[in-house]
Design a protein around this motif. Structure first.
Motif, short mmCIF file in Angstrom:
data_model
loop_
_atom_site.label_atom_id
_atom_site.label_comp_id
_atom_site.label_asym_id
_atom_site.label_seq_id
_atom_site.Cartn_x
_atom_site.Cartn_y
_atom_site.Cartn_z
N GLU A 64 4.09 6.05 -5.46
CA GLU A 64 2.76 5.10 -7.06
C GLU A 64 3.37 4.58 -7.82
OE1 GLU A 64 2.15 9.13 -8.10
OE2 GLU A 64 -0.54 8.48 -7.23
N ALA B 297 0.94 -1.50 0.14
CA ALA B 297 0.16 0.22 0.18
C ALA B 297 0.31 1.35 0.21
CB ALA B 297 -0.92 -0.08 1.29
N GLY C 60 3.93 6.89 -0.63
CA GLY C 60 3.28 7.16 -1.36
C GLY C 60 3.80 7.39 -2.62
N THR D 100 2.52 1.50 -3.65
CA THR D 100 1.84 1.81 -5.01
C THR D 100 1.06 2.71 -4.54
OG1 THR D 100 0.30 -0.25 -3.62
CG2 THR D 100 2.32 -0.85 -5.44
N LYS D 101 0.30 3.45 -3.23
CA LYS D 101 -0.64 4.16 -3.28
C LYS D 101 0.05 5.69 -4.03
CE LYS D 101 -3.40 5.16 -0.12
NZ LYS D 101 -4.68 5.88 -0.88
N SER E 216 0.09 11.40 0.60
CA SER E 216 -1.10 11.74 1.41
C SER E 216 -1.65 12.94 1.62
CB SER E 216 -0.52 10.73 2.69
OG SER E 216 -0.10 11.94 2.86
N ILE F 299 -6.33 1.78 -2.08
CA ILE F 299 -5.08 0.77 -2.50
C ILE F 299 -5.34 0.72 -3.93
CG2 ILE F 299 -3.57 -1.66 -2.32
CD1 ILE F 299 -4.71 -1.43 0.51
N PRO F 300 -4.35 1.26 -4.93
CA PRO F 300 -4.77 1.11 -6.53
C PRO F 300 -4.67 -0.89 -6.92
CG PRO F 300 -2.43 1.17 -6.20
CD PRO F 300 -2.75 1.67 -5.37
N ARG G 212 -8.57 -3.37 -1.54
CA ARG G 212 -8.80 -1.73 -1.57
C ARG G 212 -8.46 -1.31 -0.12
NH1 ARG G 212 -11.38 0.98 -6.15
NH2 ARG G 212 -8.54 2.35 -5.91
N HIS H 74 -4.56 -6.23 -2.30
CA HIS H 74 -5.01 -5.02 -3.37
C HIS H 74 -6.21 -5.55 -3.75
CE1 HIS H 74 -1.41 -2.95 -4.62
NE2 HIS H 74 -0.25 -4.04 -3.97
#
Length: 351
Positions: free
Chosen positions: A76, A57, A74, A60-61, A64, A140-141, A228, A225
């Motif tokens: 991505e 998380a 964060g 990949t997120k 914030s 979560i993507p 989410r 994932h």
């Protein structure tokens, strides 16, 4: 009662069910490396579950945002990087934890692993800067989510889960049927004899502990994932540890196929009791947690009485090469027996 089956066999529902079976199968496979093949009494699966989920998380997120959302990372990064990062993080933590704990006796190791898992969960709760504390992380993507309509996305994710389960299964099977795997089994059976043969028991147990933890971390990432949204309440000892132990014991410790079968059987009971919740009266609805525990407890008792080694039990073949040899020997023996049965008819001496 008809709804009980029609609901379950709808394609959409079946896909969601199999996704969770696959995720729990990954955890059961990881535990099988620890307990089934090496005899490491790990009762802290929930800790690796949480670390894997939170790591992916964080990786990949996006960053914030907002006053009430706070976490590190964060970045991505892609899904694959998140899953690999989750496995790596769990491997490093397992190595650090293993140094003081793997020399302990089985029961002390179990107690220590419970303490470590709960400590990790408390860190995620109390250190809000790390992963947003009790609020957890949402959004979560999901990989490849733009390819199809959201209502059909579960089919793509089912394919991803199946691929990961197959990769984990193949990796374990190749490892456990190699000389390395045979040393692990020897340690499980008798550490003193393995040490007398010149094997470093601690080193091999450490390798097994790290390998199994990496698999559990991957399982945590795949879970995050899919759902989410994760909070520390997800990683309780019952949900994150006990249930996975039941799956392995029911399916068959020391057998990768048994671990997967156990995940299917136990999650089937768990899932169908959810259906009962939605279709029962208030009296049963308030007691469904206890009914579910009763059913799972009965399942354990029945399996242990009727099949103490689990539904499938441990496979006796410890090497792919030995397995092929056994088949060839059996094939030759069968041919010889068939030939001996036919020979007297055509080879009799003239009178």
């Amino acid at each position: 009662m008809i709804d009980f089956f029609t609901d379950f066999f709808s394609l959409s529902y079946l896909a969601s069910f199999l996704i969770l079976v696959g995720i729990y199968a990954i955890f059961a496979l990881g535990l099988n490396v620890h307990w089934g093949y090496t005899g490491i009494f790990n009762f802290g699966i929930a800790g690796f579950f949480a670390v894997g989920a939170y790591t992916t998380a964080i990786l990949t997120k996006g960053p914030s945002t907002g006053q009430y959302v706070e976490y590190i990372g964060g970045y991505e990064l892609p899904f694959v990087v998140g899953v690999m990062g989750a496995g790596l993080a769990c491997g490093v933590i397992a190595f650090i934890i293993g140094i003081p704990t793997l020399s302990l006796r089985e029961d002390y190791l179990a107690i220590a692993s419970i303490g470590v898992a709960e400590t990790l969960r408390r860190i995620f709760i109390n250190e809000r800067w790390l992963a947003n504390g009790t609020r957890g992380m949402i959004g979560i993507p999901q990989p490849l989510h733009d390819l199809v309509d959201p209502s059909d996305y579960k089919y793509i994710y089912l394919g991803i889960v199946v691929v990961i389960v197959i990769l984990v299964y193949v990796a374990i099977e190749r490892g456990i049927r190699s000389p390395w795997g045979r040393v692990l089994r020897a340690i499980r059976e008798d550490e003193i004899t393995a040490a007398a043969s010149g094997k470093s028991v601690f080193s091999f147990k450490m390798q097994s502990f790290v390998f199994g933890a990496v698999i559990m971390g991957i399982g945590g990432a795949v879970y995050a994932h899919y759902v989410r949204a994760i909070t520390p309440d997800t990683f309780t000892p019952f949900f994150g540890t006990f249930l996975i132990w039941v799956m392995l014991i029911v399916g068959g410790s020391g057998n990768s196929k048994g671990a997967i079968l156990g995940a299917f059987v136990v999650w089937l009971i768990w899932d169908r009791t959810n259906w009962i919740i939605g279709h029962s009266g208030e009296a049963l609805e308030t007691r469904i947690f206890y009914v579910r525990n009763l059913l799972i407890g009965l399942l354990i008792v029945i399996v242990l009485l009727l099949r103490p080694k689990g539904l499938l039990g441990e496979e006796k073949v410890v090497s792919l090469f030995a397995g092929k040899e056994d088949k060839e020997v059996k094939h030759r023996e069968t041919e010889e027996e068939e030939g001996a049965a036919v020979a007297p008819v055509g080879s009799g001496e003239p009178g």
